[in-house]
Scaffold this motif. Sequence first.
Motif, mmCIF file in Angstrom:
data_model
loop_
_atom_site.group_PDB
_atom_site.id
_atom_site.type_symbol
_atom_site.label_atom_id
_atom_site.label_comp_id
_atom_site.label_asym_id
_atom_site.label_seq_id
_atom_site.Cartn_x
_atom_site.Cartn_y
_atom_site.Cartn_z
ATOM 1 N N ASP A 167 0.374 3.851 -3.014
ATOM 2 C CA ASP A 167 0.216 5.325 -2.687
ATOM 3 C C ASP A 167 1.205 6.158 -3.414
ATOM 4 N N LYS A 168 2.235 5.790 -3.519
ATOM 5 C CA LYS A 168 3.246 6.746 -4.205
ATOM 6 C C LYS A 168 3.141 6.415 -5.896
ATOM 7 N N TYR A 227 3.854 -0.712 5.543
ATOM 8 C CA TYR A 227 2.640 -0.896 6.426
ATOM 9 C C TYR A 227 2.661 -1.882 7.453
ATOM 10 N N ASP A 257 -1.385 10.072 7.353
ATOM 11 C CA ASP A 257 -2.854 10.409 6.428
ATOM 12 C C ASP A 257 -3.665 10.814 7.596
ATOM 13 N N LEU A 302 0.668 -1.102 -0.035
ATOM 14 C CA LEU A 302 -0.091 0.047 -0.206
ATOM 15 C C LEU A 302 0.933 1.127 0.089
ATOM 16 N N ILE A 356 -7.363 3.835 -0.996
ATOM 17 C CA ILE A 356 -6.583 2.951 -0.025
ATOM 18 C C ILE A 356 -7.330 3.322 1.196
ATOM 19 N N ASN A 357 -7.825 4.567 1.710
ATOM 20 C CA ASN A 357 -8.657 4.686 2.784
ATOM 21 C C ASN A 357 -9.844 3.922 2.721
ATOM 22 N N THR A 365 -5.943 7.742 -5.591
ATOM 23 C CA THR A 365 -5.412 6.851 -4.611
ATOM 24 C C THR A 365 -5.476 6.931 -3.337
ATOM 25 N N ASN A 366 -5.590 8.229 -2.605
ATOM 26 C CA ASN A 366 -5.778 8.158 -1.331
ATOM 27 C C ASN A 366 -7.024 7.869 -0.801
ATOM 28 N N ARG A 370 2.169 7.857 4.723
ATOM 29 C CA ARG A 370 2.239 7.991 3.199
ATOM 30 C C ARG A 370 3.519 8.796 2.735
#
Length: 590
Positions: free
Chosen positions: A274-275, A515, A561, A270, A303-304, A299-300, A568
């Motif tokens: 994210d990157k 993560y 985040d 993840l 993932i959230n 993307t943010n 992140r």
Amino acid sequence: MHIAILDRERCHPKKCNHECRYYCPPVRSGAKTIEFPGQSDDFPVITESLCIGCGICVNRCPFGAIKIVSVPDELNKDIVHQYGIDSFRLYSLPELGTGRVNAILGQNALGKTTTMNILSGVLIPNFGNISKKNDKDYVIERFSKSIMGQYFRDLYNGTKKAVLKNQYVDLIPRVASGTVRDIMKDNDHGNMDIIVDDLSMKTFLGRDVKELSGGELQKLAIGITLMKDADIYLFDEASSYLDINERIRVSDIIRKLSQSKIVMVVEHDLAILDKMADQVNLVYGSPGAYGVITKEKSTNKAINAFLSGYLREENVRVRPTSIDFTVKSSKRTSVTTKVTSWTAMEKSYGSFNLNIGEGYINREEIIGVLGQNALGKTTFVKILSGVIKPDSGSVENELKIAYKPQYISTDYEGTVYELLSTALKEKMEDVFIKNEILSPMNVSELYDNYIGDLSGGELQRTSIALTLATDADLYLIDEPSAHLDSSYRMNVARIIRRVIENNKKSAIVVDHDIYLIDLISDALIVFKGEQGVYGNSRGPMEMRDGMNMFLKDLGITFRRDETTRRPRINKLNSALDRQQKASGEYYYMK
């Protein structure tokens, strides 16, 4: 709508005399729900339109071959592909475009690889009509009202070429022979030297493909993919087997590629996702039964939503609980009870030298271990486990140790159940082990499978469960995230944390998924050095100190985040990136 999915590898109709049919209410009432057409395999054929989802046939099947799932009726119009009668089906497809990295995120066995095969042209979708010959013109017509209509027109007409990097890089030695240099020359389009430099492959160009590590095979597969002259690049799991340094390197290459090409990735790390990605399509459903590709999200947000376990726009819960990150503020201290300690140690293998600094681990503490490949992390864990002896120094090892190695053996000839019952004996019935380890890891569904037939992910889940269920004082777990999808990685982190806290034990975990390390670790050991030449361990130390040391070497900074508190990666040379580097806070601002 209920659909019944049959796993034909588990179905043994001659052994059970078709008990699933005899106990099906619609069959008993005269409806022809389960037929046995008497054809080649004599497998059941389950008629979806009459299935009421009672689950009786599932309970009566002694081999666990039937799965009944509920699918919203409105999805039927969006079915993209079905493999056969009573088989997996995929709903909808992502929409791709240039100038961005498109990504798919979700659990395994939900159709991500099927999607990649469709997008590459390897598989022609049948839209649920399994009796009809696959028709490329019909595919173009079905997608004509979206940008994917032109995509498939260009793909099928040869106007645009697609290349797919397969996820199964460990199979390369079976289909290719010779040295890495020879294999790459066969695929060279004039850019081989550039690709070799970009991927840092010079050190193993002269080696035979059969001698390569997993990470080297991964870089070979990525290199061959990048060397192809194509318009569409599809990367199915590009980070597996790679350490965090190499993952960042590959993500930067893929981002650069997306500026002029269509790029799609499937990724389970993840932090790297994210990157790397600009847009993410989540996938949900029932593994092995059906998968639904959602509309793209930033993307943010994607993932959230994945971590929360709830997809708001689709009103679908994909996990019973959310995955929460916390900002660790506790100080590591030697006042609490030590489980074990070690003096400064040395170990040499040929030209490689490892120096381990003295350290200790407390009760109820989890130490994460980070560092590049080939710096001695696995050797360190093996020394602690007693598998190998150091050349100098010692470990206070008067305690029970449970060790999950990096590479898991498949030599055991029995089933998963036989392995677990032999190793655990009466503990197989322990309520905590069943509810907190075996059940969350879905190990019971593998009971009838032979160890040698397990996939990499299934073997990993079995090995982790067996390790954590073993009675020990110290658990040594080497790369638990390997072969696991994002869901299982986060689940494994929670399970390890819960087992250690509830049983008041200790653990050392080696992994490349930041993560996972961030979720479970109370302290860190960081390995530094030159790959394959020498390695030095630093720590154990507080999380912040360890992460600052590790991230500084990578040249990246992390922030938290605001919604999920997950780490992140800051954009390189952004205002926040420059501010954190100037203050020496690479992990996140206090």
